[in-house]
Design a protein around this motif. Structure first.
Motif, PDB file in Angstrom:
ATOM      1  N   UNK A  19      34.667  42.954  47.572  1.00  0.00           N
ATOM      2  CA  UNK A  19      34.009  41.647  47.523  1.00  0.00           C
ATOM      3  C   UNK A  19      34.834  40.655  46.715  1.00  0.00           C
ATOM      4  N   UNK A  20      35.436  41.114  45.631  1.00  0.00           N
ATOM      5  CA  UNK A  20      36.288  40.235  44.822  1.00  0.00           C
ATOM      6  C   UNK A  20      37.484  39.759  45.651  1.00  0.00           C
ATOM      7  N   UNK A  21      38.041  40.633  46.503  1.00  0.00           N
ATOM      8  CA  UNK A  21      39.132  40.223  47.394  1.00  0.00           C
ATOM      9  C   UNK A  21      38.656  39.158  48.384  1.00  0.00           C
ATOM     10  N   UNK A  22      37.437  39.307  48.902  1.00  0.00           N
ATOM     11  CA  UNK A  22      36.897  38.309  49.825  1.00  0.00           C
ATOM     12  C   UNK A  22      36.742  36.958  49.129  1.00  0.00           C
ATOM     13  N   UNK A  23      36.225  36.980  47.920  1.00  0.00           N
ATOM     14  CA  UNK A  23      36.068  35.736  47.164  1.00  0.00           C
ATOM     15  C   UNK A  23      37.441  35.116  46.890  1.00  0.00           C
ATOM     16  N   UNK A  24      38.411  35.943  46.513  1.00  0.00           N
ATOM     17  CA  UNK A  24      39.767  35.441  46.262  1.00  0.00           C
ATOM     18  C   UNK A  24      40.334  34.800  47.528  1.00  0.00           C
ATOM     19  N   UNK A  25      40.102  35.428  48.672  1.00  0.00           N
ATOM     20  CA  UNK A  25      40.575  34.860  49.935  1.00  0.00           C
ATOM     21  C   UNK A  25      39.936  33.522  50.231  1.00  0.00           C
ATOM     22  N   UNK A  26      38.636  33.438  49.996  1.00  0.00           N
ATOM     23  CA  UNK A  26      37.938  32.171  50.194  1.00  0.00           C
ATOM     24  C   UNK A  26      38.505  31.098  49.280  1.00  0.00           C
ATOM     25  N   UNK A  27      38.633  31.406  47.991  1.00  0.00           N
ATOM     26  CA  UNK A  27      39.112  30.416  47.026  1.00  0.00           C
ATOM     27  C   UNK A  27      40.561  30.016  47.284  1.00  0.00           C
TER      28      UNK A  27
END
Length: 153
Positions: free
Chosen positions: A84-92
């Motif tokens: 999930x942290x990777x997904x958030x990083x991708x979004x940001x």
């Protein structure tokens, strides 16, 4: 009183499902990233990241699996897995701050002094966005999970 979201990156093998253990992560929190809770308004109207279907748009700031504390009157701690942290990083990493600001501007400006204070408010939120992006990108590169604590300051 202002609300702050305190963030801590944690290697997944070290992560515990104990509110007491998670709270201890924030002791001596010189390394903790702090963001004003209003930051969530930037992301609330943003399009969902393609990998984050069926997730709240505020996942970036307020999302995560709750870990309830013994005092149920206090907000739970929140945990994002490394994935999930990777997904958030991708979004940001791909988010356009100016587009996020334009969508949230009318909601945020009255809280921070109105149109006259917009340049200062914009700079503060832009800086917070960059810090949040840097935190998540670094966390994702390390393969860490994220623990969040909404606290009063």
């Amino acid at each position: 009183m202002s609300a702050y979201l305190r963030l801590r990156a944690v290697p997944p093998p070290a992560l515990r499902n104990s509110a007491i253990w998670l709270e201890r992560l924030f002791e001596g929190d010189a390394e903790t990233v702090r963001r004003c809770r209003d930051q969530e308004h930037l992301y609330a109207g943003a399009p969902l990241h393609p990998l984050a279907r069926n997730r709240s748009r505020t996942q970036v700031v307020l999302g995560g699996r709750p870990v309830f504390r013994t005092d149920r009157h206090k907000p739970p701690l929140l945990v994002l897995t490394a994935a999930q942290a990777r997904q958030v990083a991708g979004f940001l990493a791909t988010a356009d701050f100016d587009a996020l600001w334009d969508a949230a501007r009318d909601d945020l400006l009255p809280r921070y002094g109105g149109v006259i204070a917009e340049p200062e408010t914009w700079r503060a939120f832009a800086a917070a966005h960059q810090e949040l992006r840097a935190f998540y990108v670094h966390t994702a590169e390390c393969g860490d999970a994220v623990v969040k604590w909404l606290s009063e300051a």
